[in-house]
Write a protein that holds these residues in place. Structure first.
Motif, short mmCIF file in Angstrom:
data_model
loop_
_atom_site.label_atom_id
_atom_site.label_comp_id
_atom_site.label_asym_id
_atom_site.label_seq_id
_atom_site.Cartn_x
_atom_site.Cartn_y
_atom_site.Cartn_z
N CYS A 56 4.56 1.63 6.68
CA CYS A 56 4.08 0.68 7.70
C CYS A 56 3.20 1.41 8.72
N VAL A 57 3.67 2.56 9.16
CA VAL A 57 2.93 3.36 10.14
C VAL A 57 1.56 3.72 9.58
N GLN A 58 1.51 4.20 8.35
CA GLN A 58 0.24 4.60 7.74
C GLN A 58 -0.69 3.41 7.54
N THR A 59 -0.13 2.26 7.17
CA THR A 59 -0.94 1.06 6.98
C THR A 59 -1.64 0.66 8.28
N ILE A 60 -0.89 0.67 9.38
CA ILE A 60 -1.47 0.31 10.68
C ILE A 60 -2.49 1.35 11.13
N LYS A 61 -2.15 2.63 10.98
CA LYS A 61 -3.09 3.69 11.37
C LYS A 61 -4.42 3.55 10.64
N LYS A 62 -4.36 3.32 9.35
CA LYS A 62 -5.58 3.19 8.55
C LYS A 62 -6.38 1.96 8.95
N ALA A 63 -5.71 0.82 9.04
CA ALA A 63 -6.40 -0.44 9.35
C ALA A 63 -7.06 -0.39 10.72
N VAL A 64 -6.32 0.05 11.72
CA VAL A 64 -6.86 0.10 13.09
C VAL A 64 -7.88 1.22 13.23
N GLY A 65 -7.61 2.35 12.59
CA GLY A 65 -8.52 3.49 12.66
C GLY A 65 -9.89 3.21 12.07
N ASP A 66 -9.97 2.26 11.14
CA ASP A 66 -11.24 1.91 10.50
C ASP A 66 -12.13 1.00 11.36
N ILE A 67 -11.60 0.49 12.47
CA ILE A 67 -12.37 -0.39 13.34
C ILE A 67 -13.35 0.45 14.16
N SER A 68 -14.60 0.03 14.17
CA SER A 68 -15.62 0.73 14.94
C SER A 68 -15.25 0.72 16.42
#
Length: 68
Positions: free
Chosen positions: A16-28
Motif C-alpha cells: 500500500c505504501v509503495q502504491t501511494i508513493k509511486k502514484a503521488v510521486g508521478d504527479i508533476s
C-alpha cells in the motif's frame, strides 16, 4: 514549496505504501512523498505552481484508498 499532510485510510501493508508513493510521486510538481503506515499519513512536498491538494487526494482515491 508547500508541505501537505493527508490522512489516508485503507493502508495496511508495505505494498500500500509503495502504491501511494509511486502514484503521488508521478504527479508533476511533487518533490517528495513520505508515507507513515502507523499514523495513516501521507506527507507531500509540492510546488504549488504545478499541483495542489485536490490533485494529490484525487490520485490517492484513484489508486484505491480513502482520504479523510
Amino acid at each position: 514549496m508547500e508541505n501537505l499532510i493527508i490522512k489516508v485510510m485503507g493502508m495496511s501493508c508495505d505494498h500500500c505504501v509503495q502504491t501511494i508513493k509511486k502514484a503521488v510521486g508521478d504527479i508533476s510538481g511533487v518533490q517528495q512523498v513520505k508515507v507513515d503506515l502507523d499514523k495513516k499519513e501521507v506527507r507531500v512536498d509540492i510546488d504549488g505552481n504545478q499541483t495542489n491538494l485536490k490533485a494529490i487526494t484525487s490520485k490517492i482515491v484513484e489508486v484505491g484508498f480513502e482520504v479523510t
